[in-house]
Structure formats: C-alpha cells, structure tokens
Design an enzyme around this catalytic site. Structure first.
Site, PDB file in Angstrom:
ATOM      1  CG  HIS A  64      69.547  31.143  32.700  1.00 10.37           C
ATOM      2  ND1 HIS A  64      70.591  30.526  33.349  1.00 10.37           N
ATOM      3  CD2 HIS A  64      69.394  32.353  33.298  1.00 10.37           C
ATOM      4  CE1 HIS A  64      71.044  31.326  34.301  1.00 10.37           C
ATOM      5  NE2 HIS A  64      70.342  32.439  34.297  1.00 10.37           N
ATOM      6  CB  CYS A  88      75.633  27.168  31.013  1.00 10.60           C
ATOM      7  SG  CYS A  88      73.875  26.900  30.919  1.00 10.60           S
TER       8      CYS A  88
END
Ligand code: ARG
Length: 282
Positions: A181, A275
């Site tokens: 990511h 996150c």
C-alpha cells in the site's frame, strides 16, 4: 580593535504548526491473522489480541492527548483486518469515496465503512466503481492526492478520485510486495512535505517524487521494514512506529516532534499507525 560580532546562532528549526484533526479508528476486537494477503501475514504465528487492544488504545490516547477527535466504528466479527480503518475510504473536503477491496476476505469492509461515512455528517458519500483501498493507497498532500497502484488499488480508481474531487491525482507505481500500500512506503508530514522509501517505487515514480518533493525525507530500509513510514502527522507531531529510530531522528532535525508507539501485534498483519487511522477532512 576588532569589533566583536555576535556569534550567529544555529538556524533554529522551523516552528512546525499542528492543526486539529478528526480521525476514525476501529478497535481490534476481532483481530487475528487467519488468512495471508500480504507478505507480513503468517497464519501459523498467532496474535495476542489483548496486547493488540492495549497497543491500539495507546494509539487512540496519543491522538486524544494531542487534541484530536477520534471516532470509533463498530468492529464486525469475521473481518479481522477491519482494524485498518485507513482502507475504508477517502474523505476530502467533507466528501467521501467508499472503498472496494481487492481480496474477497476484506470485501465486506467496504459497505461497513460506507455506512459509517453515510452517517458522519459529510456533504456526500459516493460508492466506488473501481477497486480502491482508501487511504491505504490515496494520500492527500495539500492540494493534491498521491495514489499508489501495483498491488491493490486499480489505476482506474486514480482517475475516479481525480474526477470526483477535482484535485490533481499523481499515480505512483509500487514495486516491492512488502510495501503493498502507498501508506507503507510514504508518509505525509504536512501540506508540502513527505517522507518515503525510494526503493519501494518504480524508477519513473521515484523521478516524479524527486521533482515534486526535492526536500523530502528519504527513509532507510531499516525504518521502512518496521513500517516506519506508516505514520500520521498533524503538521507538527508525527505519530510513528517506535522501532523507526532513524526516521525519528530525521524528523526531529526538520523540526517535527516524533511520537513513537508500539503496534507489534498489528504489524503481524502488515499494518501500523497510519493503517489504523482514517482522516475525516472537513
Ligand atoms: N492485512 C491488511 C491487508 O493486507 C493490512 C492493511 C494495512 N493497511 C494499510 N493502510 N496499509 O489488507
């Protein structure tokens, strides 16, 4: 006689300014590593959920102590990665785009976060067309959005974000599966400054980052592999994994205030500070 001139003082580091933020988090009540969709996840290792909950609570308290607002979405059984709230959507100027997950295991998180966003008092909430994992792959830097692709978010979603929000979207190609990511490879420090790990990007994307951010902090591999770049900044305080010691030093040198937190249990799923945090931008 020689005139005695005042000794020039070392340039004082820039006074960084914090702005209050609104965050969404999800308590790791159902957290576990029961499937593997990134190289960090090992289903044979096992997690200590109570420790995960305590570590997560420390992160929440850190934000509250800094004066930020933290809202908590109800975690759902059967969605062990729902703790990673960043993936649940993207909110820019009071408008939201929902997420659409790559892997079947996380797909039900999309509607769960979308319904929270629909009740959050935003101007509008849009269901996504293309696969996108929210703020995992979309990072807002001032007036632009940096967008990752290569492992999760479809490039079609980059165009979708640009069209929906009317902000320039810069596509960046991720090439190292450990940094699947964008928010594992790049941290936004304020409206014009980022830190990143160059080797996580394709040569062309590295070139783009160099042009856009010639003064960026470049992270070492040692800091990147503890997910040191998975950090959250309010413009002054940078909350980051405590193991990222060199990055903390570099931040201090630039006038930021690094605040280390230990999220070792969540790291077993390939996630850390950022996150766990979605920013709801007014
Ligand atoms: N296990 C999760 C996954 O692979 C971790 C997500 C981490 N979130 C993030 N914003 N990088 O999808």
């Amino acid at each position: 006689m020689t005139a005695v001139l005042p000794t020039p003082r070392a340039a004082s580091p820039l006074e960084r300014v914090a702005t209050p933020r609104r965050y969404l988090m999800c308590r790791p009540e159902h957290f576990e590593v029961s499937y593997a969709i990134n190289p960090w996840m090992d289903v044979t290792l096992g997690v200590d959920r109570d420790l995960a909950l305590r570590q997560w609570e420390t992160l929440r308290q850190t934000y509250l102590n800094l004066g930020h607002q933290v809202e908590v979405i109800t975690s759902e059984p059967g969605l062990p990665d729902m703790v990673f709230a960043a993936n649940g959507g993207l909110v820019v100027e009071g408008r939201a785009l929902g997420a659409r997950f790559t892997h079947a295991e996380r797909r039900a998180e999309g509607p769960a976060y979308l319904s929270w966003l629909a009740g959050a008092g935003l101007k509008d909430v849009t269901e996504p067309v293309h696969v996108n994992e929210g703020e995992g792959d979309f990072l807002v830097v001032g007036e632009m959005v940096l967008a990752g692709t290569g492992f999760r978010t479809d490039p079609g979603a980059h165009a979708e974000v640009q069209e929906l929000f009317g902000v320039p979207v810069i596509s960046l190609q991720l090439v190292d599966p450990r940094f699947y990511h964008l928010d594992t490879a790049l941290a936004v420090l304020d409206d014009s400054t980022v830190a990143y790990f160059p080797e996580a990007f394709s040569p062309g994307s590295r070139g783009v980052l160099q042009r856009l951010f010639p003064d960026a902090i470049l992270a070492t591999e040692a800091d990147a592999v503890v997910l040191g770049l998975n950090a959250v900044s309010d413009g002054r305080h940078v909350v980051l994994p405590s193991a990222a010691v060199d990055l903390a030093t570099q931040l201090r040198e630039r006038g930021y205030v690094p605040l280390g937190v230990d999220l070792s249990e969540l790291l077993k799923a390939g996630g850390s500070v950022k996150c766990c945090t979605m920013e709801i931008r007014a």
